[in-house]
Design a protein around this motif. Structure first.
Motif, PDB file in Angstrom:
ATOM      1  N   ARG A  14       0.820  -1.210   0.000  1.00  0.00           N
ATOM      2  CA  ARG A  14       0.000   0.000   0.000  1.00  0.00           C
ATOM      3  C   ARG A  14       0.859   1.269   0.000  1.00  0.00           C
ATOM      4  N   GLU A 127      -1.804  -3.274   5.433  1.00  0.00           N
ATOM      5  CA  GLU A 127      -3.202  -2.844   5.350  1.00  0.00           C
ATOM      6  C   GLU A 127      -3.792  -2.988   3.950  1.00  0.00           C
ATOM      7  N   GLY A 128      -2.979  -3.345   2.962  1.00  0.00           N
ATOM      8  CA  GLY A 128      -3.489  -3.491   1.610  1.00  0.00           C
ATOM      9  C   GLY A 128      -2.367  -3.504   0.601  1.00  0.00           C
ATOM     10  N   ASP A 129      -2.731  -3.675  -0.679  1.00  0.00           N
ATOM     11  CA  ASP A 129      -1.703  -3.726  -1.722  1.00  0.00           C
ATOM     12  C   ASP A 129      -1.578  -2.366  -2.404  1.00  0.00           C
ATOM     13  N   GLU A 132      -4.769  -0.579  -3.671  1.00  0.00           N
ATOM     14  CA  GLU A 132      -5.518   0.111  -2.620  1.00  0.00           C
ATOM     15  C   GLU A 132      -4.821   1.404  -2.224  1.00  0.00           C
TER      16      GLU A 132
END
Length: 389
Positions: A14, A127-129, A132
């Motif tokens: 992220r 928290e995400g890639d 995101e």
């Protein structure tokens, strides 16, 4: 195939997405609250791709900071950068380390006494890639920084989900200008605070990448009542015609008669090519339609992340195409061999495997040639057929 050990993942974190989305904003200072390696490696990768941010800094957290916290240092760093760099915008990003230990980057921003606008974004890698990271960064910018003078321009549009300033963005601007349509702002490539402050004046928002730009479009609709459309990248002559006609229709502008279109069709591609596309979903769809229109649909598509609609990618690719989502490098090598691929349309990440297998590679992600619009279609077709440009 082991499922606990992934060989060279296709997607990244992220934080990378946030930094990439911010990297071409004008006079913007990026501060990452984390260990020095996060900034070093992302800056190195973006530099290789030609996207290195002009001003990126790190608080360089060490072991002591991870144990006892370093929000005070973050606040001092924000104040120092404001005083020494004088940016138009300062963006503070968290990362895995600062997120895990609970550092509150928003509180640190509130505690800083600065002149420049400061935006805090939670961007910890866990928290995400990266996709995101793109989406959430553009959405935050639209929510916090977009403004309006109160005067709507009926011929102005914003381009959403365009993260790279280069020949393709220049060509999109050119073809829109030739149609009497003004580009007010781009999220985010090459845009400054003054442009963001007038985003609400545009009559239409054009989402060129649904993954990264749709959230921002929804925010701008809510804040300013600006309608939006989601369009494909204008790769190919028919796609460019459709792109312009769709925008003209949304703006209630007249569309020219088809007989007035001076662009000669491009001949079919050499049928001996067996082509693979490596990209995100937006470019994969546009390239697939371009290739199919020239009688040589793709044999293999490798996507960096799961698209909003895998069915849309499959429909553009055609029934004979194999589609892989976030495969590891072993799966990629097997698919390239099984489909007898002779040409890869991709980027820098594909260079090692293409070189190892003796497959020709055209960089459509970071290249210096146009690929969109009428002229871009001819350039891309010539490159595929091995002609010198």
């Amino acid at each position: 195939m082991p499922d606990a050990a992934i060989r060279i993942p296709r997607s990244t974190c992220r934080l990378f997405g946030a930094i990439k989305a911010l990297s071409t904003l004008k006079n913007t200072c990026i501060l990452v609250h984390g260990p020095k390696g996060c900034v070093y490696h992302i800056n190195y990768i973006l530099g290789m791709r030609g996207d290195r941010p002009r001003e990126i800094f790190s608080t360089c957290l060490n072991e002591h900071d991870v144990i006892f916290g370093a929000e005070d240092r973050l606040t001092r760093a924000i104040c120092e950068l404001d005083q020494e760099i004088h940016p138009d915008l300062l963006v503070v990003l968290s990362c895995c380390a600062s997120g895990i230990i609970g550092e509150d980057v928003h509180a640190a921003v509130r505690a800083a006494s600065v002149s420049a606008p400061v935006l805090a974004i939670d961007s910890g890698g866990f928290e995400g890639d990266h996709a995101e990271g793109y989406r959430d960064t553009l959405t935050r910018i639209a929510a916090s920084l977009a403004g309006s003078t109160g005067h709507r321009d009926p011929h102005a549009v914003n381009l959403l989900g365009v993260l790279r300033a280069g020949p393709d963005l220049g060509e999109i601007r050119r073809i829109l200008t030739s149609a009497g349509i003004r580009v007010a702002a781009v999220l985010t490539a090459g845009t400054g605070m003054a442009d963001l402050g007038r985003m609400g004046d545009a009559a239409l928002n054009i989402v060129l990448c649904e993954t990264s730009g749709l959230g921002a479009a929804e925010v701008l609709l809510s804040r300013f009542g600006t309608p939006y459309i989601v369009t494909d990248l204008p790769i190919g002559i028919p796609a460019t015609d459709t792109f312009l006609d769709t925008i003209r229709s949304a703006l209630s502008l007249p569309c020219p008669e088809k007989s007035m279109n001076p662009h000669e069709p491009i001949p079919p591609l050499d049928p001996s090519h067996r082509i693979a596309i490596f990209s995100g979903p937006t470019r994969a769809i546009a390239l697939s339609r371009f290739l199919s229109g020239l009688s040589n649909p793709p044999r293999l598509i490798v996507l960096d992340f799961l698209p909003p609609s895998l069915e849309k990618v499959a429909a553009a690719a055609g029934p004979g195409c194999v589609i892989l989502v976030e495969p590891d490098s072993g799966e990629i090598r097997k698919a390239l061999a099984a489909e007898e691929i002779t040409l890869v349309l991709g980027g820098m990440l594909e260079r090692p495997v293409a070189g190892m297998l003796g497959i020709r590679l055209i960089d459509v992600m970071h290249g210096s040639q146009r690929t969109v619009g009428y002229e871009g279609a001819r350039i891309l077709a010539a490159l595929i057929d091995g002609e010198k440009i």
